[in-house]
Design a protein around this motif. Structure first.
Motif, PDB file in Angstrom:
ATOM      1  N   TYR A 110       0.900  -1.620   0.100  1.00  0.00           N
ATOM      2  CA  TYR A 110       0.411  -0.154   0.166  1.00  0.00           C
ATOM      3  C   TYR A 110       0.543   1.618   0.319  1.00  0.00           C
ATOM      4  CZ  TYR A 110      -3.776   2.997   1.661  1.00  0.00           C
ATOM      5  OH  TYR A 110      -4.555   3.920   1.506  1.00  0.00           O
ATOM      6  N   LYS A 111       1.952   1.610   1.502  1.00  0.00           N
ATOM      7  CA  LYS A 111       2.562   2.334   0.568  1.00  0.00           C
ATOM      8  C   LYS A 111       3.665   2.799  -0.631  1.00  0.00           C
ATOM      9  CE  LYS A 111       3.270   2.001   5.889  1.00  0.00           C
ATOM     10  NZ  LYS A 111       4.033   2.099   7.308  1.00  0.00           N
ATOM     11  N   PHE A 112       4.165   1.233  -1.047  1.00  0.00           N
ATOM     12  CA  PHE A 112       4.804   1.719  -1.915  1.00  0.00           C
ATOM     13  C   PHE A 112       3.799   2.323  -3.374  1.00  0.00           C
ATOM     14  CE2 PHE A 112       6.098  -0.025  -6.296  1.00  0.00           C
ATOM     15  CZ  PHE A 112       6.945  -0.110  -6.128  1.00  0.00           C
ATOM     16  N   ALA A 113       2.884   1.540  -3.519  1.00  0.00           N
ATOM     17  CA  ALA A 113       1.642   2.453  -4.316  1.00  0.00           C
ATOM     18  C   ALA A 113       1.753   3.772  -4.319  1.00  0.00           C
ATOM     19  CB  ALA A 113       0.545   1.395  -4.409  1.00  0.00           C
ATOM     20  N   MET A 114       0.832   3.992  -2.994  1.00  0.00           N
ATOM     21  CA  MET A 114       0.991   5.551  -2.596  1.00  0.00           C
ATOM     22  C   MET A 114       2.493   6.158  -3.478  1.00  0.00           C
ATOM     23  SD  MET A 114      -0.337   6.842   0.903  1.00  0.00           S
ATOM     24  CE  MET A 114      -1.149   6.267   0.555  1.00  0.00           C
ATOM     25  N   LYS A 115       3.833   5.818  -2.908  1.00  0.00           N
ATOM     26  CA  LYS A 115       4.736   7.233  -3.021  1.00  0.00           C
ATOM     27  C   LYS A 115       5.370   6.898  -4.957  1.00  0.00           C
ATOM     28  CE  LYS A 115       9.092   5.253  -2.309  1.00  0.00           C
ATOM     29  NZ  LYS A 115      10.926   4.628  -1.964  1.00  0.00           N
ATOM     30  N   GLN A 116       4.798   5.647  -5.208  1.00  0.00           N
ATOM     31  CA  GLN A 116       5.050   5.129  -6.784  1.00  0.00           C
ATOM     32  C   GLN A 116       4.403   5.901  -7.843  1.00  0.00           C
ATOM     33  OE1 GLN A 116       8.536   4.326  -6.074  1.00  0.00           O
ATOM     34  NE2 GLN A 116       8.480   3.785  -8.082  1.00  0.00           N
ATOM     35  N   SER A 117       2.957   6.025  -7.004  1.00  0.00           N
ATOM     36  CA  SER A 117       1.651   6.612  -8.001  1.00  0.00           C
ATOM     37  C   SER A 117       1.859   8.106  -8.198  1.00  0.00           C
ATOM     38  CB  SER A 117       0.071   6.105  -7.264  1.00  0.00           C
ATOM     39  OG  SER A 117       0.032   6.608  -6.340  1.00  0.00           O
ATOM     40  N   ASN A 118       2.378   8.799  -6.402  1.00  0.00           N
ATOM     41  CA  ASN A 118       2.082   9.878  -6.666  1.00  0.00           C
ATOM     42  C   ASN A 118       3.587  10.760  -7.383  1.00  0.00           C
ATOM     43  OD1 ASN A 118       1.135  10.709  -4.578  1.00  0.00           O
ATOM     44  ND2 ASN A 118       1.437  10.407  -3.308  1.00  0.00           N
ATOM     45  N   ARG A 119       4.886  10.197  -7.641  1.00  0.00           N
ATOM     46  CA  ARG A 119       5.979   9.672  -8.336  1.00  0.00           C
ATOM     47  C   ARG A 119       5.298  10.346  -9.464  1.00  0.00           C
ATOM     48  NH1 ARG A 119      10.545   5.802 -10.137  1.00  0.00           N
ATOM     49  NH2 ARG A 119       9.314   4.856 -10.988  1.00  0.00           N
ATOM     50  N   GLU A 120       4.181   9.363 -10.439  1.00  0.00           N
ATOM     51  CA  GLU A 120       4.071   9.126 -11.309  1.00  0.00           C
ATOM     52  C   GLU A 120       3.212  10.355 -11.908  1.00  0.00           C
ATOM     53  OE1 GLU A 120       4.741   6.908 -14.304  1.00  0.00           O
ATOM     54  OE2 GLU A 120       6.198   6.046 -12.956  1.00  0.00           O
ATOM     55  N   TYR A 121       2.059  10.793 -11.298  1.00  0.00           N
ATOM     56  CA  TYR A 121       1.592  11.869 -10.988  1.00  0.00           C
ATOM     57  C   TYR A 121       2.263  13.682 -11.321  1.00  0.00           C
ATOM     58  CZ  TYR A 121      -1.085  16.563  -9.738  1.00  0.00           C
ATOM     59  OH  TYR A 121      -2.238  17.187  -9.396  1.00  0.00           O
ATOM     60  N   TYR A 122       3.075  13.792 -10.624  1.00  0.00           N
ATOM     61  CA  TYR A 122       4.588  14.894 -10.473  1.00  0.00           C
ATOM     62  C   TYR A 122       5.530  14.881 -11.282  1.00  0.00           C
ATOM     63  CZ  TYR A 122       2.659  16.416  -5.566  1.00  0.00           C
ATOM     64  OH  TYR A 122       2.380  17.000  -5.106  1.00  0.00           O
ATOM     65  N   LYS A 123       5.415  13.369 -12.185  1.00  0.00           N
ATOM     66  CA  LYS A 123       5.981  13.292 -13.347  1.00  0.00           C
ATOM     67  C   LYS A 123       5.644  13.394 -14.862  1.00  0.00           C
ATOM     68  CE  LYS A 123       7.214   9.146 -15.479  1.00  0.00           C
ATOM     69  NZ  LYS A 123       7.542   8.055 -16.396  1.00  0.00           N
ATOM     70  N   ALA A 124       3.793  13.438 -14.620  1.00  0.00           N
ATOM     71  CA  ALA A 124       2.826  13.772 -15.810  1.00  0.00           C
ATOM     72  C   ALA A 124       3.025  15.423 -15.349  1.00  0.00           C
ATOM     73  CB  ALA A 124       1.824  13.160 -16.046  1.00  0.00           C
ATOM     74  N   LYS A 125       2.634  15.780 -14.607  1.00  0.00           N
ATOM     75  CA  LYS A 125       2.998  17.473 -14.298  1.00  0.00           C
ATOM     76  C   LYS A 125       4.174  18.445 -14.835  1.00  0.00           C
ATOM     77  CE  LYS A 125       1.366  20.446 -10.603  1.00  0.00           C
ATOM     78  NZ  LYS A 125       0.985  20.873  -9.052  1.00  0.00           N
ATOM     79  N   ASP A 126       5.004  17.563 -14.470  1.00  0.00           N
ATOM     80  CA  ASP A 126       6.332  18.596 -14.747  1.00  0.00           C
ATOM     81  C   ASP A 126       6.499  18.286 -16.517  1.00  0.00           C
ATOM     82  OD1 ASP A 126       6.947  18.916 -12.031  1.00  0.00           O
ATOM     83  OD2 ASP A 126       8.180  17.145 -12.082  1.00  0.00           O
ATOM     84  N   ALA A 127       6.530  17.268 -16.960  1.00  0.00           N
ATOM     85  CA  ALA A 127       5.985  17.502 -18.636  1.00  0.00           C
ATOM     86  C   ALA A 127       4.487  18.294 -19.015  1.00  0.00           C
ATOM     87  CB  ALA A 127       5.894  15.176 -19.043  1.00  0.00           C
ATOM     88  N   GLY A 128       4.069  17.949 -18.514  1.00  0.00           N
ATOM     89  CA  GLY A 128       2.742  19.723 -19.264  1.00  0.00           C
ATOM     90  C   GLY A 128       1.632  18.909 -19.723  1.00  0.00           C
ATOM     91  N   LYS A 129       1.778  17.371 -19.713  1.00  0.00           N
ATOM     92  CA  LYS A 129       0.995  16.663 -19.848  1.00  0.00           C
ATOM     93  C   LYS A 129      -0.365  16.411 -17.954  1.00  0.00           C
ATOM     94  CE  LYS A 129       4.656  13.006 -21.814  1.00  0.00           C
ATOM     95  NZ  LYS A 129       5.094  12.241 -21.577  1.00  0.00           N
ATOM     96  N   GLU A 130      -1.840  15.911 -19.229  1.00  0.00           N
ATOM     97  CA  GLU A 130      -3.116  15.334 -18.492  1.00  0.00           C
ATOM     98  C   GLU A 130      -2.404  14.648 -17.065  1.00  0.00           C
ATOM     99  OE1 GLU A 130      -6.362  15.737 -16.677  1.00  0.00           O
ATOM    100  OE2 GLU A 130      -6.000  17.291 -18.689  1.00  0.00           O
ATOM    101  N   THR A 131      -3.391  14.903 -15.993  1.00  0.00           N
ATOM    102  CA  THR A 131      -2.925  14.633 -14.747  1.00  0.00           C
ATOM    103  C   THR A 131      -3.973  13.724 -14.212  1.00  0.00           C
ATOM    104  OG1 THR A 131      -3.017  16.524 -13.526  1.00  0.00           O
ATOM    105  CG2 THR A 131      -0.584  15.817 -13.798  1.00  0.00           C
ATOM    106  N   LYS A 132      -5.391  14.106 -14.742  1.00  0.00           N
ATOM    107  CA  LYS A 132      -6.153  13.214 -14.190  1.00  0.00           C
ATOM    108  C   LYS A 132      -6.422  11.747 -14.485  1.00  0.00           C
ATOM    109  CE  LYS A 132     -11.753  13.640 -15.205  1.00  0.00           C
ATOM    110  NZ  LYS A 132     -12.447  13.861 -15.509  1.00  0.00           N
ATOM    111  N   GLY A 133      -6.449  11.052 -13.656  1.00  0.00           N
ATOM    112  CA  GLY A 133      -5.996   9.991 -13.664  1.00  0.00           C
ATOM    113  C   GLY A 133      -5.364   8.748 -13.699  1.00  0.00           C
ATOM    114  N   VAL A 134      -3.849   9.580 -13.331  1.00  0.00           N
ATOM    115  CA  VAL A 134      -2.611   8.976 -13.477  1.00  0.00           C
ATOM    116  C   VAL A 134      -2.082   8.436 -12.527  1.00  0.00           C
ATOM    117  CG1 VAL A 134      -0.202   9.719 -13.499  1.00  0.00           C
ATOM    118  CG2 VAL A 134      -1.556  11.155 -14.714  1.00  0.00           C
TER     119      VAL A 134
END
Length: 213
Positions: A110-134
């Protein structure tokens, strides 16, 4: 090796979950925990003359994320336990040692998934991509990848849920009110995050290094 020493070893493996921000490598904790459980038969055997001990392990978290319930079901099914909810708490029921191991495995995942999903969210945000549903897309993929690997492990090691656990659980919960199993709400599916989740769900069990991408 004494049972308590085996449990301690399993806990140490699961502790290597990457909670330390300086650590990038996630060990094959879940797979190794199952292997130890099967190799040393740390759960109480039905053929033993002494009384079987059952345990209930409760997991509480500040954030009740949508992927928490389906993830808990994957862990329970593959770690010889039954599952129920008490309020927002996840409770694993099974042979005493199995329940403890299931809790450790669930907390780790659970903790791993939470951390890694947040990482994917910010990776998409930093790249200027849509973050909805990431985040949800990543977690859905992670659960699918994790389930596939754990299912394969259970088949290989012939790990099955003890019949007495299900029987005792059914007797214990007879008359309880049941609620529908809630799933993850997916407004949109981000394929890149979903595929990364599947890869990480499998990779984490192989002990591979999860480098920042």
């Amino acid at each position: 090796m004494e049972k308590e020493k085996i449990i301690d070893r399993i806990k140490k493996l699961l502790a290597l979950s990457g909670n330390n921000p300086n650590e990038a490598e996630a060990e094959a904790a879940l797979l190794k925990a199952q292997a130890l459980m099967a190799e040393h038969d740390v759960s109480v055997d039905l053929s033993e003359s002494h009384k079987i001990e059952y345990g209930e392990e409760r997991c509480e978290h500040k954030w009740d994320m949508g992927y928490r319930k389906p993830l808990a079901h994957v862990i329970a099914d593959n770690f010889r336990c039954e599952l129920y909810w008490k309020g927002t708490s996840v409770v694993f029921f099974g042979h005493k040692i199995d329940a403890r191991i299931a809790k450790e495995a669930f907390e780790f995942a659970y903790k791993f998934a939470m951390k890694q999903s947040n990482r994917e969210y910010y990776k998409a945000k930093d790249a200027g991509k849509e973050t909805k549903g990431v985040c949800n897309s990543y977690c859905l993929g992670f659960i699918h990848g994790l389930k596939q690997k754990l299912d394969e492990q259970c088949v290989a090691l012939m790990i099955v849920k003890p019949a007495d656990v299900t029987k005792t659980f059914n007797e214990m919960t007879e008359g309880w009110k049941t609620s529908r199993k809630s799933g993850m709400k997916m407004d949109s599916l981000d394929m890149a995050a979903y595929k990364q989740g599947i890869e990480d769900g499998k990779t984490i069990l192989n002990g591979r290094r999860l480098e920042a991408k």
